[in-house]
Design a protein around this motif. Structure first.
Motif, PDB file in Angstrom:
ATOM      1  N   GLU A  36      31.381  49.585  35.946  1.00 34.79           N
ATOM      2  CA  GLU A  36      30.683  50.105  36.872  1.00 34.79           C
ATOM      3  C   GLU A  36      31.539  50.639  38.271  1.00 34.79           C
ATOM      4  OE1 GLU A  36      26.274  47.455  36.680  1.00 34.79           O
ATOM      5  OE2 GLU A  36      28.179  46.781  37.587  1.00 34.79           O
ATOM      6  N   PRO A  37      31.388  51.567  38.815  1.00 38.46           N
ATOM      7  CA  PRO A  37      32.268  52.208  39.962  1.00 38.46           C
ATOM      8  C   PRO A  37      32.482  51.291  40.824  1.00 38.46           C
ATOM      9  CG  PRO A  37      30.347  53.494  39.642  1.00 38.46           C
ATOM     10  CD  PRO A  37      30.291  52.626  38.432  1.00 38.46           C
ATOM     11  N   HIS A  38      31.402  50.704  41.444  1.00 37.62           N
ATOM     12  CA  HIS A  38      31.701  49.570  42.667  1.00 37.62           C
ATOM     13  C   HIS A  38      32.504  48.503  42.537  1.00 37.62           C
ATOM     14  CE1 HIS A  38      28.384  47.993  40.673  1.00 37.62           C
ATOM     15  NE2 HIS A  38      28.942  46.506  41.012  1.00 37.62           N
ATOM     16  N   ARG A  39      32.934  48.423  40.991  1.00 41.70           N
ATOM     17  CA  ARG A  39      33.694  47.210  40.936  1.00 41.70           C
ATOM     18  C   ARG A  39      35.433  47.549  41.251  1.00 41.70           C
ATOM     19  NH1 ARG A  39      31.507  43.292  36.888  1.00 41.70           N
ATOM     20  NH2 ARG A  39      29.343  43.718  36.653  1.00 41.70           N
ATOM     21  N   HIS A  40      36.158  46.783  42.023  1.00 44.82           N
ATOM     22  CA  HIS A  40      37.599  46.963  41.884  1.00 44.82           C
ATOM     23  C   HIS A  40      38.361  45.788  41.547  1.00 44.82           C
ATOM     24  CE1 HIS A  40      36.693  50.744  44.349  1.00 44.82           C
ATOM     25  NE2 HIS A  40      35.688  50.049  44.990  1.00 44.82           N
ATOM     26  N   TYR A  41      37.727  44.732  41.783  1.00 37.97           N
ATOM     27  CA  TYR A  41      38.350  43.278  41.187  1.00 37.97           C
ATOM     28  C   TYR A  41      37.762  42.816  39.777  1.00 37.97           C
ATOM     29  CZ  TYR A  41      39.913  38.708  40.004  1.00 37.97           C
ATOM     30  OH  TYR A  41      40.170  37.699  39.244  1.00 37.97           O
ATOM     31  N   HIS A  42      36.431  42.924  40.148  1.00 32.35           N
ATOM     32  CA  HIS A  42      35.401  42.376  38.939  1.00 32.35           C
ATOM     33  C   HIS A  42      35.467  43.323  37.642  1.00 32.35           C
ATOM     34  CE1 HIS A  42      34.681  39.725  42.269  1.00 32.35           C
ATOM     35  NE2 HIS A  42      34.307  38.583  41.206  1.00 32.35           N
ATOM     36  N   THR A  43      36.577  43.860  37.051  1.00 35.20           N
ATOM     37  CA  THR A  43      36.457  44.777  36.263  1.00 35.20           C
ATOM     38  C   THR A  43      36.867  44.248  34.713  1.00 35.20           C
ATOM     39  OG1 THR A  43      38.708  45.031  36.704  1.00 35.20           O
ATOM     40  CG2 THR A  43      37.415  46.565  38.042  1.00 35.20           C
ATOM     41  N   LEU A  44      37.013  45.303  33.759  1.00 34.98           N
ATOM     42  CA  LEU A  44      37.406  44.891  32.646  1.00 34.98           C
ATOM     43  C   LEU A  44      38.878  44.009  32.439  1.00 34.98           C
ATOM     44  CD1 LEU A  44      36.502  48.094  30.352  1.00 34.98           C
ATOM     45  CD2 LEU A  44      35.450  45.713  30.250  1.00 34.98           C
ATOM     46  N   ALA A  45      39.522  44.377  33.523  1.00 37.30           N
ATOM     47  CA  ALA A  45      40.912  43.804  33.442  1.00 37.30           C
ATOM     48  C   ALA A  45      40.675  42.362  34.028  1.00 37.30           C
ATOM     49  CB  ALA A  45      41.849  44.371  34.531  1.00 37.30           C
ATOM     50  N   HIS A  46      39.876  42.031  34.806  1.00 34.82           N
ATOM     51  CA  HIS A  46      39.522  40.573  35.221  1.00 34.82           C
ATOM     52  C   HIS A  46      38.860  39.699  33.944  1.00 34.82           C
ATOM     53  CE1 HIS A  46      37.807  36.927  36.834  1.00 34.82           C
ATOM     54  NE2 HIS A  46      36.696  37.383  36.681  1.00 34.82           N
ATOM     55  N   LEU A  47      37.922  40.456  33.150  1.00 33.34           N
ATOM     56  CA  LEU A  47      37.431  39.864  32.088  1.00 33.34           C
ATOM     57  C   LEU A  47      38.422  39.767  30.917  1.00 33.34           C
ATOM     58  CD1 LEU A  47      35.121  39.199  30.157  1.00 33.34           C
ATOM     59  CD2 LEU A  47      34.888  41.697  29.436  1.00 33.34           C
ATOM     60  N   THR A  48      39.315  40.385  30.870  1.00 28.52           N
ATOM     61  CA  THR A  48      40.301  40.278  29.905  1.00 28.52           C
ATOM     62  C   THR A  48      41.418  39.302  30.256  1.00 28.52           C
ATOM     63  OG1 THR A  48      40.308  42.808  29.323  1.00 28.52           O
ATOM     64  CG2 THR A  48      42.244  41.435  28.726  1.00 28.52           C
ATOM     65  N   ALA A  49      41.626  39.230  31.567  1.00 30.34           N
ATOM     66  CA  ALA A  49      42.394  37.899  31.943  1.00 30.34           C
ATOM     67  C   ALA A  49      41.907  36.802  31.690  1.00 30.34           C
ATOM     68  CB  ALA A  49      42.788  38.310  33.213  1.00 30.34           C
ATOM     69  N   VAL A  50      40.540  36.732  32.024  1.00 26.33           N
ATOM     70  CA  VAL A  50      39.722  35.510  31.752  1.00 26.33           C
ATOM     71  C   VAL A  50      39.533  35.170  30.256  1.00 26.33           C
ATOM     72  CG1 VAL A  50      37.360  34.215  31.917  1.00 26.33           C
ATOM     73  CG2 VAL A  50      38.238  35.439  33.817  1.00 26.33           C
ATOM     74  N   LEU A  51      39.209  36.117  29.413  1.00 29.88           N
ATOM     75  CA  LEU A  51      39.204  35.806  27.789  1.00 29.88           C
ATOM     76  C   LEU A  51      40.865  35.428  27.476  1.00 29.88           C
ATOM     77  CD1 LEU A  51      37.472  38.639  26.786  1.00 29.88           C
ATOM     78  CD2 LEU A  51      36.622  36.362  26.504  1.00 29.88           C
ATOM     79  N   ASP A  52      41.712  35.884  27.855  1.00 29.37           N
ATOM     80  CA  ASP A  52      43.212  35.459  27.459  1.00 29.37           C
ATOM     81  C   ASP A  52      43.573  34.238  27.693  1.00 29.37           C
ATOM     82  OD1 ASP A  52      43.913  38.128  26.775  1.00 29.37           O
ATOM     83  OD2 ASP A  52      44.720  38.702  28.163  1.00 29.37           O
ATOM     84  N   ALA A 155      41.500  44.198  46.573  1.00 30.21           N
ATOM     85  CA  ALA A 155      40.273  44.657  45.759  1.00 30.21           C
ATOM     86  C   ALA A 155      38.974  44.072  45.977  1.00 30.21           C
ATOM     87  CB  ALA A 155      40.736  44.244  44.216  1.00 30.21           C
ATOM     88  N   ILE A 156      39.103  42.778  46.507  1.00 25.99           N
ATOM     89  CA  ILE A 156      37.850  42.242  46.923  1.00 25.99           C
ATOM     90  C   ILE A 156      37.328  42.967  48.174  1.00 25.99           C
ATOM     91  CG2 ILE A 156      37.030  40.232  47.834  1.00 25.99           C
ATOM     92  CD1 ILE A 156      37.186  39.626  45.077  1.00 25.99           C
ATOM     93  N   ARG A 157      38.245  43.038  49.091  1.00 21.78           N
ATOM     94  CA  ARG A 157      37.881  43.908  50.300  1.00 21.78           C
ATOM     95  C   ARG A 157      37.332  45.105  50.012  1.00 21.78           C
ATOM     96  NH1 ARG A 157      35.267  44.817  53.866  1.00 21.78           N
ATOM     97  NH2 ARG A 157      35.809  45.339  55.976  1.00 21.78           N
ATOM     98  N   ARG A 158      37.805  45.816  49.125  1.00 22.95           N
ATOM     99  CA  ARG A 158      37.208  47.135  48.442  1.00 22.95           C
ATOM    100  C   ARG A 158      35.744  47.067  48.166  1.00 22.95           C
ATOM    101  NH1 ARG A 158      42.510  48.051  46.690  1.00 22.95           N
ATOM    102  NH2 ARG A 158      42.003  47.793  44.577  1.00 22.95           N
ATOM    103  N   GLU A 159      35.613  45.958  47.331  1.00 25.38           N
ATOM    104  CA  GLU A 159      34.318  45.723  46.773  1.00 25.38           C
ATOM    105  C   GLU A 159      33.315  45.361  47.936  1.00 25.38           C
ATOM    106  OE1 GLU A 159      35.245  44.139  42.183  1.00 25.38           O
ATOM    107  OE2 GLU A 159      34.589  42.471  43.856  1.00 25.38           O
TER     108      GLU A 159
END
Length: 218
Positions: A36-52, A155-159
């Motif tokens: 979703e475009p409003h995400r800047h930290y809670h993105t696929l990169a965060h999901l991938t990092a958690v899964l890793d 990134a949190i601030r941008r969200e």
């Protein structure tokens, strides 16, 4: 996204989902949410990092696949304007309906929902190995090198761009103070040993910057 979808399918099947095309469709729908475009930290990169983190330390879990599924759902609903733990509750509800629809056994669905809800406050009971691993993976960014941590904070601030600066500083400071008040940021011993102090240093530094700005603004 093929690799992520493969990881989703493996976790869903490992947790007891029916082996049909609905699994792929559900994974694709989750990926749309994480993009979703409003995400800047809670993105696929965060999901991938958690899964890793979960994959690298799967031996710490009682059952790793429910933890992986909880990682997929823990920020699946993310609205920075939502109050309190509404995002976590809505994410847990989404996990319940989606996983039930895929044929995941009810006890496993309940466990995934429980794990998702833990990410609201990251308070984990002693002996909860699965909860500890998920929450540790979710907070892993706190122990990142300072430059990476600063990118995370930005990134949190941008969200929360819709929140005026004084209100954001006060709210963010409250979140950071709550984290520092936890008995431990990380509960899994192999992770805590290397992550706890760098994470607390990062959080304290950001908190000092926020409160310093508040004092200057006054």
């Amino acid at each position: 996204m093929v690799d992520l979808l493969d990881r989703w399918r493996a976790a869903a099947r490992g947790a007891g989902a029916r082996p049909d095309q609905d699994i792929t469709r559900a994974g694709e729908q989750l990926i749309v949410r994480w993009r979703e475009p409003h995400r800047h930290y809670h993105t696929l990169a965060h999901l991938t990092a958690v899964l890793d983190v979960v994959d690298q330390h799967a031996d710490l879990a009682t059952r790793a696949d429910p933890v992986r599924l909880a990682a997929w759902f823990h920020d699946a609903v993310y609205d920075p304007r939502a109050a309190g733990d509404a995002n976590e509750r809505d994410s847990a509800a989404l996990a319940g309906s989606a996983l039930t629809g895929l044929g995941v056994p009810a006890p496993t669905v309940a466990e995934v929902r429980r794990l998702v809800l833990l990410t609201a406050g990251h308070t984990v009971a002693p002996g909860d190995r699965d909860g500890a691993l998920l929450c540790d993976a979710d907070l892993a960014v706190l122990a990142a090198p300072p430059a990476q941590y600063e990118r995370y904070a930005a990134a949190i601030r941008r969200e929360y761009a819709h929140v005026p600066e004084p209100a954001f500083r006060a709210g963010r400071a409250a979140v950071l103070t709550g984290l520092l008040a936890l008995p431990a940021l990380f509960r899994s011993p192999p992770l805590a040993s290397g992550w706890e102090e760098p994470a607390r240093d990062n959080v304290r530094r950001e908190l000092a910057d926020l409160t310093g700005e508040q004092e200057n603004a006054g």
